[in-house]
Design an enzyme around this catalytic site. Structure first.
Site, short mmCIF file in Angstrom:
data_model
loop_
_atom_site.label_atom_id
_atom_site.label_comp_id
_atom_site.label_asym_id
_atom_site.label_seq_id
_atom_site.Cartn_x
_atom_site.Cartn_y
_atom_site.Cartn_z
N HIS A 170 42.54 45.41 39.44
CA HIS A 170 43.55 45.07 38.44
C HIS A 170 44.34 46.30 38.01
CE1 HIS A 170 45.09 42.84 34.84
NE2 HIS A 170 45.13 44.06 34.35
N GLU A 171 43.65 47.37 37.65
CA GLU A 171 44.35 48.57 37.19
C GLU A 171 45.18 49.19 38.31
OE1 GLU A 171 44.63 49.22 34.16
OE2 GLU A 171 43.07 47.87 33.42
N HIS B 284 52.61 49.08 41.21
CA HIS B 284 53.93 48.73 40.66
C HIS B 284 54.69 50.02 40.32
CE1 HIS B 284 56.24 45.75 37.82
NE2 HIS B 284 56.94 46.11 38.87
N HIS C 90 48.65 47.73 38.48
CA HIS C 90 49.65 48.43 37.66
C HIS C 90 50.14 49.68 38.39
CE1 HIS C 90 49.18 45.93 34.17
NE2 HIS C 90 47.91 46.25 33.99
#
Length: 785
Positions: free
Chosen positions: A566-567, A573, A570
């Site tokens: 999940h991290e 992106h 980020h």
């Protein structure tokens, strides 16, 4: 209005998800699974194999890391290069020099913008204001990270002073009407706008909307009232979050009435046969899940769902102040003010989405309620008819425990997930999808804030070095347990004029070249022919390592693997969203779009083809049997409908509290909450006398955007199914699918309408306009696999 990046004020979806699932033990159940498809041939660069091996070793082998990190040791002959290679930050005093140097640059830009009078000068206004924002963020975001993370108190204090100085200046700029007026002139001149790039148009529009939100166009008296209200909100909000209290702090029972609860936990809270349970915290939650006596569960439930009168008063005061602020700014409600620059655009659109999602989810919840009722009726100790609010967690826990007793597979999952192999897997996945890999890089003396921090350079097959990632992943005393992604420096193009300005700095001996001086010594690249400052990212986790001389690597639970994926969503992106302007780089996009890449990565973490890239036993090198993961996933989703219903109602509550209702003298936050439960829920409603909303701390941070968690879950699921074929036929590791995600979504950062990104990646023109109809369509997609 100029804004720093800083960590998002809302809780990321992994954190919310952990709160939802924290009441469940680790358990497994059988489910259908599929074998992983063959992985495509790897056509990576010659150095990639070496980087791949080294990547695992720097995280899994303490001895290898000790040798690898020798270059970071500081000595008389090897002076420090500064944190993150920022040449100013070699000592605490450097933070003041850094802030003052950045401040002088910012002041020159402000003077330039305010003096603009010709078409040519106005042509540069959007880019000049973007650079102004970047100069503020360089100091504010980096200092904010350092003051919260660095172990040295003197450096923390210096970072705090630098942060305060630049934050104060940012607030002054946000009340400088001349900047807004000059931007308005530039935007109102067709000749100028016609010459702007798409990014410049988007950034100008963002800045103009932000200025409007800060009431900069109001008469002076009203603007002063706006500032006063904003200050009150900034004080009431944290006070509400930090000091919320229950009406009753403790409940006392005879220990004999707590049958079913963990005896060790009971003993911890028992004196002379009387058990004193705090109404907030793990003991109360455990009691509601496990105590057999229904009356005891009811009493504990009531106490845990009842905030003190003072806490509820603070909440209602916060909502009133926000409603007043919105009215002063000429908005109908705070929600309307907050949502104007989001994908949703309006409260009505969010309502459309939530109602469509609720309709899709309701039948799932009804099935779950039926299962709970059936289990309750089979319990001879049940003393009340129907499913009561204090029954839900208890019978969910019983059902999950009954399944857990049939399988223990997931207890052994962590043996297949050493931290080094998971980082290898992420690099291999990014190589296959996007053509970028993670390459370990030796750090220089003074570059990191702790000897445990690893630096990874992100290398692109086509563009070379594209980002820097600092990984602080291991647990240590005093470190925050919360996983987080921090953008320390955004992507941005450095102009020729900046290099000329930097030449004066490079003459003072601090920097070797003008290019180095232009970015304070931090990473840059000229691979595309244009000099750019590279995204610099810090990734923080809290993974436990074995103490002493154990050679066993850090082994992650499957939930921790999902968190790391999940991290890194980020991070990717930020890595791929390397725009020319800082205001739209990477994760600087609409709040309700920002979690999409990270939530999407959770799907990859559970996919057999992706797991086959790396998940192997740390001792035997045996490949992970996927059925172990499938069983774990099935248990996690067993009561997903109930979790979703709760999130829908809380999202509706967030909207209702940020409407114009708080301006009414009869505003009652408890009545509104219970009425939403009654109208939209299939689960039991909180009983009269409770007022749980006083514990809803996210109301301050989210402020009308709590729905974002659900919204991005739906979008991520849709993209996973449509673009990556739900992982079928190797779709999760196919370069063509990754290229589509990169070209339509990730590379834009916030520089393109997210609805166009969504329509493009899904080939679905129905949602391109982003209107209420589009929101309803998204809601109908649902969140259930």
């Amino acid at each position: 209005m100029l804004k720093a990046v800083m960590p998002r004020p809302w809780v990321c979806s992994r954190c919310v998800k952990r709160q939802i699932q924290s009441s469940r033990g680790l358990a497994t159940a059988s489910t259908q699974y599929r074998e992983p498809r063959p992985v495509p041939t790897d056509h990576s660069a010659p150095g990639a194999k070496h980087d791949d091996r080294t990547l695992r070793q720097i995280f899994d082998s303490p001895d290898f890391w000790a040798d690898f990190s020798q270059s970071s040791k500081q000595s008389y002959y090897r002076p420090g290069v500064g944190l993150f290679q920022n040449r100013y930050l070699v000592n605490p005093q450097g933070f003041e020099v850094f802030a003052n140097t950045s401040l002088r640059k910012a002041q020159r830009i402000v003077d330039k913008v305010l003096k603009a009078s010709t078409v040519e000068e106005y042509r540069h206004v959007a880019r000049d204001l973007d650079r102004l924002s970047d100069l503020l963020c360089r100091v504010i975001d980096l200092s904010d990270f350092v003051r919260a993370t660095h172990p040295n108190a003197a450096i923390q204090a210096a970072a705090s002073r630098a942060y305060a100085k630049m934050f104060e200046y940012m607030n002054i700029l946000n009340t400088t009407t001349g900047l807004d007026k000059q931007l308005e002139v530039a935007m109102g001149t067709p000749e100028i706008v016609a010459g702007w790039t798409e990014e410049e148009v988007v950034v100008a529009d963002i800045l103009k909307k932000d200025f409007a939100k800060s009431a900069i166009d109001l008469p002076r008296a009203q603007r002063e009232k706006f500032v006063a209200l904003s200050q009150e909100i900034s004080e009431i909000g944290p006070d509400f979050v930090d000091y919320m209290t229950p009406a009753k702090s403790y409940l006392t029972f005879e220990s004999s009435k707590l049958k079913g609860m963990d005896p060790v936990l009971v003993r911890e809270h028992t004196t002379w046969g009387q058990t004193k349970i705090p109404t907030i915290g793990g003991a109360a939650a455990a009691a509601i899940r496990t105590v057999q006596n229904e009356e005891v569960r009811r009493e504990i439930f009531m106490a845990t769902r009842t905030a003190s009168r003072n806490t509820v008063h603070k909440l209602e005061e916060l909502m009133r102040k926000r409603a007043e602020l919105a009215k002063l700014s000429r908005y109908e409600s705070y929600s309307q003010l907050a949502l104007g620059d989001k994908m949703a655009k309006s409260p009505a659109s969010v309502t459309q989405f939530l109602e469509a999602l609720a309709k899709d989810n309701n039948k799932i919840v009804q099935g779950e309620v039926s299962e709970l009722l059936k289990f309750k009726f089979s319990n001879p100790n049940a003393s009340s008819p129907g499913l009561q609010p204090w029954d839900k967690d208890y019978y969910m826990s019983r059902i999950l425990a009954s399944v857990r007793s049939h399988s223990r597979n997931s207890d052994f999952l962590s043996a297949y997930f050493s931290l080094g192999t998971v980082m290898q897997g992420l690099s291999r996945l990014f190589t296959r999808l996007y053509g970028v890999r993670l390459a370990p890089h030796e750090t220089m003396p003074g570059e990191t804030w702790n000897s445990d921090v690893r630096r990874l350079d992100v290398i692109s097959e086509t563009d070379g070095h594209v980002a820097v990632l600092y990984c602080d992943l291991f647990s240590r005393p005093g470190k925050s347990p919360n996983p987080a992604h921090f953008t320390l420096r955004c992507s941005r193009e450095i102009t020729t004029a900046e290099l000329e300005e930097a030449s004066m700095l490079s003459q003072n001996g601090l920097f070797k070249t003008d290019e180095e001086a232009a970015n304070d010594g931090m990473a840059t690249s000229k691979s595309s022919g244009v000099l750019k400052q590279l995204p610099t990212i810090a990734l923080i986790c809290d993974f436990v390592t074995m103490s002493g001389k154990s050679s066993r690597p850090a082994l992650l639970s499957f939930n921790e693997v999902q968190t790391l994926f999940h991290e890194m969503g980020h991070a990717i992106h930020s890595i791929l969203g390397r725009t020319s302007l800082q205001n739209v780089s990477g994760t600087r996009c609409a709040t309700d779009f920002a979690e999409l890449p990270s939530v999407l990565m959770e799907h990859f973490a559970a996919d057999p083809s992706v797991l086959s890239l790396f998940a192997r036993h740390y001792e035997t090198d045996q490949q992970l049997p996927y059925e172990m993961v499938a069983e774990k996933l099935a248990l996690d989703k067993r009561f997903e409908g109930s979790d979703t219903e709760n999130q829908i109602i809380l999202s509706m509550l967030d909207l209702a509290y940020h409407s114009d209702l708080p301006l009414s003298p009869t505003f009652n936050s408890t009545e509104i909450y219970h009425s939403l439960q009654q109208k939209h829920g299939a689960l039991p409603v909180d009983p009269p006398g409770t007022c749980w909303q006083g514990f809803f701390g996210h109301l301050f941070g989210y402020g009308s955007t709590y729905y974002s968690y659900l919204f991005d879950r739906v979008l991520a699921r849709r993209i996973w199914q449509v673009v990556f074929q739900g992982g079928e036929a190797g779709g999760s590791v196919h370069r063509g699918n990754g290229e589509k995600m990169k070209e339509e979504v990730l590379k834009w950062g916030g520089g393109r309408d997210p609805w166009k990104c969504l329509a493009g990646v899904l080939d679905d023109g129905r949602v391109e306009n982003g209107d209420e109809k589009a929101m309803a369509i998204v809601g109908s997609w649902g969140v259930k696999e």
